[in-house]
Design a protein around this motif. Sequence first.
Motif, PDB file in Angstrom:
ATOM      1  N   GLU A   1     -31.681  23.612   8.643  1.00  0.00           N
ATOM      2  CA  GLU A   1     -32.027  24.903   9.250  1.00  0.00           C
ATOM      3  C   GLU A   1     -32.605  25.895   8.243  1.00  0.00           C
ATOM      4  O   GLU A   1     -33.057  26.972   8.627  1.00  0.00           O
ATOM      5  CB  GLU A   1     -30.788  25.529   9.898  1.00  0.00           C
ATOM      6  CG  GLU A   1     -30.337  24.828  11.147  1.00  0.00           C
ATOM      7  CD  GLU A   1     -29.043  25.407  11.708  1.00  0.00           C
ATOM      8  OE1 GLU A   1     -28.488  26.359  11.131  1.00  0.00           O
ATOM      9  OE2 GLU A   1     -28.585  24.881  12.734  1.00  0.00           O
ATOM     10  N   LEU A   2     -32.602  25.558   6.960  1.00  0.00           N
ATOM     11  CA  LEU A   2     -33.096  26.484   5.941  1.00  0.00           C
ATOM     12  C   LEU A   2     -34.586  26.737   6.124  1.00  0.00           C
ATOM     13  O   LEU A   2     -35.348  25.812   6.409  1.00  0.00           O
ATOM     14  CB  LEU A   2     -32.843  25.924   4.545  1.00  0.00           C
ATOM     15  CG  LEU A   2     -31.384  25.809   4.130  1.00  0.00           C
ATOM     16  CD1 LEU A   2     -31.249  24.990   2.845  1.00  0.00           C
ATOM     17  CD2 LEU A   2     -30.771  27.194   3.947  1.00  0.00           C
ATOM     18  N   PRO A   3     -35.014  27.987   5.945  1.00  0.00           N
ATOM     19  CA  PRO A   3     -36.448  28.273   6.034  1.00  0.00           C
ATOM     20  C   PRO A   3     -37.195  27.675   4.831  1.00  0.00           C
ATOM     21  O   PRO A   3     -36.687  27.679   3.712  1.00  0.00           O
ATOM     22  CB  PRO A   3     -36.526  29.799   6.035  1.00  0.00           C
ATOM     23  CG  PRO A   3     -35.173  30.310   5.732  1.00  0.00           C
ATOM     24  CD  PRO A   3     -34.205  29.177   5.776  1.00  0.00           C
ATOM     25  N   ASP A   4     -38.390  27.190   5.065  1.00  0.00           N
ATOM     26  CA  ASP A   4     -39.150  26.513   4.021  1.00  0.00           C
ATOM     27  C   ASP A   4     -39.581  27.405   2.866  1.00  0.00           C
ATOM     28  O   ASP A   4     -39.920  26.908   1.800  1.00  0.00           O
ATOM     29  CB  ASP A   4     -40.368  25.797   4.616  1.00  0.00           C
ATOM     30  CG  ASP A   4     -39.991  24.461   5.219  1.00  0.00           C
ATOM     31  OD1 ASP A   4     -38.941  23.906   4.862  1.00  0.00           O
ATOM     32  OD2 ASP A   4     -40.757  23.960   6.061  1.00  0.00           O
ATOM     33  N   GLU A   5     -39.549  28.721   3.056  1.00  0.00           N
ATOM     34  CA  GLU A   5     -39.923  29.586   1.927  1.00  0.00           C
ATOM     35  C   GLU A   5     -38.854  29.586   0.821  1.00  0.00           C
ATOM     36  O   GLU A   5     -39.114  29.992  -0.298  1.00  0.00           O
ATOM     37  CB  GLU A   5     -40.243  31.022   2.367  1.00  0.00           C
ATOM     38  CG  GLU A   5     -39.106  31.775   3.001  1.00  0.00           C
ATOM     39  CD  GLU A   5     -39.074  31.647   4.525  1.00  0.00           C
ATOM     40  OE1 GLU A   5     -38.300  32.403   5.135  1.00  0.00           O
ATOM     41  OE2 GLU A   5     -39.786  30.808   5.103  1.00  0.00           O
ATOM     42  N   LEU A   6     -37.655  29.099   1.145  1.00  0.00           N
ATOM     43  CA  LEU A   6     -36.604  28.990   0.125  1.00  0.00           C
ATOM     44  C   LEU A   6     -36.840  27.720  -0.689  1.00  0.00           C
ATOM     45  O   LEU A   6     -36.911  26.625  -0.135  1.00  0.00           O
ATOM     46  CB  LEU A   6     -35.222  28.936   0.782  1.00  0.00           C
ATOM     47  CG  LEU A   6     -34.830  30.141   1.628  1.00  0.00           C
ATOM     48  CD1 LEU A   6     -33.475  29.908   2.280  1.00  0.00           C
ATOM     49  CD2 LEU A   6     -34.826  31.407   0.793  1.00  0.00           C
TER      50      LEU A   6
ATOM     51  N   ASP B   1     -32.506  30.938  -4.702  1.00  0.00           N
ATOM     52  CA  ASP B   1     -32.963  31.858  -3.655  1.00  0.00           C
ATOM     53  C   ASP B   1     -31.867  32.275  -2.680  1.00  0.00           C
ATOM     54  O   ASP B   1     -31.914  33.381  -2.136  1.00  0.00           O
ATOM     55  CB  ASP B   1     -34.096  31.216  -2.849  1.00  0.00           C
ATOM     56  CG  ASP B   1     -35.316  30.915  -3.699  1.00  0.00           C
ATOM     57  OD1 ASP B   1     -35.674  31.748  -4.559  1.00  0.00           O
ATOM     58  OD2 ASP B   1     -35.917  29.840  -3.507  1.00  0.00           O
ATOM     59  N   LEU B   2     -30.910  31.382  -2.428  1.00  0.00           N
ATOM     60  CA  LEU B   2     -29.888  31.659  -1.418  1.00  0.00           C
ATOM     61  C   LEU B   2     -28.649  30.832  -1.709  1.00  0.00           C
ATOM     62  O   LEU B   2     -28.764  29.682  -2.147  1.00  0.00           O
ATOM     63  CB  LEU B   2     -30.405  31.298  -0.019  1.00  0.00           C
ATOM     64  CG  LEU B   2     -29.435  31.443   1.157  1.00  0.00           C
ATOM     65  CD1 LEU B   2     -29.101  32.912   1.415  1.00  0.00           C
ATOM     66  CD2 LEU B   2     -29.999  30.787   2.412  1.00  0.00           C
ATOM     67  N   ALA B   3     -27.493  31.423  -1.448  1.00  0.00           N
ATOM     68  CA  ALA B   3     -26.222  30.693  -1.513  1.00  0.00           C
ATOM     69  C   ALA B   3     -25.648  30.625  -0.106  1.00  0.00           C
ATOM     70  O   ALA B   3     -25.536  31.645   0.576  1.00  0.00           O
ATOM     71  CB  ALA B   3     -25.242  31.399  -2.442  1.00  0.00           C
ATOM     72  N   ILE B   4     -25.294  29.413   0.316  1.00  0.00           N
ATOM     73  CA  ILE B   4     -24.575  29.203   1.577  1.00  0.00           C
ATOM     74  C   ILE B   4     -23.151  28.868   1.166  1.00  0.00           C
ATOM     75  O   ILE B   4     -22.928  27.911   0.426  1.00  0.00           O
ATOM     76  CB  ILE B   4     -25.161  28.030   2.382  1.00  0.00           C
ATOM     77  CG1 ILE B   4     -26.659  28.191   2.586  1.00  0.00           C
ATOM     78  CG2 ILE B   4     -24.387  27.833   3.683  1.00  0.00           C
ATOM     79  CD1 ILE B   4     -27.065  29.092   3.694  1.00  0.00           C
TER      80      ILE B   4
ATOM     81  N   LEU C   1     -24.823  34.750 -13.377  1.00  0.00           N
ATOM     82  CA  LEU C   1     -26.280  34.716 -13.212  1.00  0.00           C
ATOM     83  C   LEU C   1     -26.868  36.087 -13.476  1.00  0.00           C
ATOM     84  O   LEU C   1     -26.260  37.107 -13.125  1.00  0.00           O
ATOM     85  CB  LEU C   1     -26.639  34.270 -11.793  1.00  0.00           C
ATOM     86  CG  LEU C   1     -26.103  32.910 -11.352  1.00  0.00           C
ATOM     87  CD1 LEU C   1     -26.421  32.677  -9.873  1.00  0.00           C
ATOM     88  CD2 LEU C   1     -26.679  31.803 -12.210  1.00  0.00           C
ATOM     89  N   SER C   2     -28.049  36.144 -14.073  1.00  0.00           N
ATOM     90  CA  SER C   2     -28.672  37.444 -14.325  1.00  0.00           C
ATOM     91  C   SER C   2     -29.057  38.122 -13.010  1.00  0.00           C
ATOM     92  O   SER C   2     -28.970  39.335 -12.883  1.00  0.00           O
ATOM     93  CB  SER C   2     -29.873  37.308 -15.250  1.00  0.00           C
ATOM     94  OG  SER C   2     -30.823  36.434 -14.713  1.00  0.00           O
ATOM     95  N   ILE C   3     -29.479  37.321 -12.038  1.00  0.00           N
ATOM     96  CA  ILE C   3     -29.768  37.840 -10.695  1.00  0.00           C
ATOM     97  C   ILE C   3     -29.074  36.920  -9.697  1.00  0.00           C
ATOM     98  O   ILE C   3     -29.460  35.759  -9.541  1.00  0.00           O
ATOM     99  CB  ILE C   3     -31.280  37.885 -10.406  1.00  0.00           C
ATOM    100  CG1 ILE C   3     -31.997  38.786 -11.405  1.00  0.00           C
ATOM    101  CG2 ILE C   3     -31.530  38.337  -8.973  1.00  0.00           C
ATOM    102  CD1 ILE C   3     -33.506  38.744 -11.304  1.00  0.00           C
ATOM    103  N   ALA C   4     -28.060  37.445  -9.048  1.00  0.00           N
ATOM    104  CA  ALA C   4     -27.334  36.644  -8.054  1.00  0.00           C
ATOM    105  C   ALA C   4     -28.126  36.645  -6.749  1.00  0.00           C
ATOM    106  O   ALA C   4     -28.601  37.690  -6.303  1.00  0.00           O
ATOM    107  CB  ALA C   4     -25.939  37.205  -7.821  1.00  0.00           C
ATOM    108  N   PRO C   5     -28.284  35.476  -6.142  1.00  0.00           N
ATOM    109  CA  PRO C   5     -29.014  35.415  -4.871  1.00  0.00           C
ATOM    110  C   PRO C   5     -28.166  35.975  -3.727  1.00  0.00           C
ATOM    111  O   PRO C   5     -26.954  36.156  -3.869  1.00  0.00           O
ATOM    112  CB  PRO C   5     -29.232  33.915  -4.673  1.00  0.00           C
ATOM    113  CG  PRO C   5     -28.063  33.285  -5.341  1.00  0.00           C
ATOM    114  CD  PRO C   5     -27.775  34.162  -6.543  1.00  0.00           C
ATOM    115  N   GLU C   6     -28.828  36.214  -2.617  1.00  0.00           N
ATOM    116  CA  GLU C   6     -28.113  36.566  -1.398  1.00  0.00           C
ATOM    117  C   GLU C   6     -27.132  35.450  -1.080  1.00  0.00           C
ATOM    118  O   GLU C   6     -27.438  34.267  -1.267  1.00  0.00           O
ATOM    119  CB  GLU C   6     -29.102  36.717  -0.245  1.00  0.00           C
ATOM    120  CG  GLU C   6     -28.436  36.930   1.098  1.00  0.00           C
ATOM    121  CD  GLU C   6     -29.397  36.838   2.280  1.00  0.00           C
ATOM    122  OE1 GLU C   6     -28.887  36.837   3.415  1.00  0.00           O
ATOM    123  OE2 GLU C   6     -30.619  36.752   2.079  1.00  0.00           O
TER     124      GLU C   6
END
Length: 167
Positions: A100-105, A53-56, A74-79
Amino acid sequence: MTTRRTRTLIVLRHAKSDWSGGEADIDRTLNARGQSQAPDAGSWLAEHHPGIDLAIVSPATRARSTWALASAELSIAPEARVDERAYAASVTDLLEIVRELPDELESVILVAHNPGLEELVYALTGESVRMSTSALAVLGVPGGWADLPASTAVLLFSVRLGPAGLD
């Protein structure tokens, strides 16, 4: 309300960097080995964890280059978000970023440096994992990111990339 589903934290140490120049540490680039390691890490991710979902990412050139090469597999690179705190970060800094990551991730990758990454894996799982260049550790994280206590995550995979690919 915190949900109890398991989240995934993927920890990726940057690929092998070039020490031959006189640039500042943050500006070091990848060497030839690192340029081949990073896509190998991306191929492994594409096969085993394609739904990130996300790359930090650390602001260091070698970390940003590692993620650029890995995410291209990756076929779909995350934000991707560059987080200044991930450069030369202590385990405390890295825990702060994760909490601090949002729980929807549900699946997040953290691309950064040692010794902080090895210390983070140990703090979260109680297991010692050697994070050589391009090493990946995949952790199962119970519950929400914000209430992640130490030693509650589970080490699901640990993968090291050698000069000729996966060890």
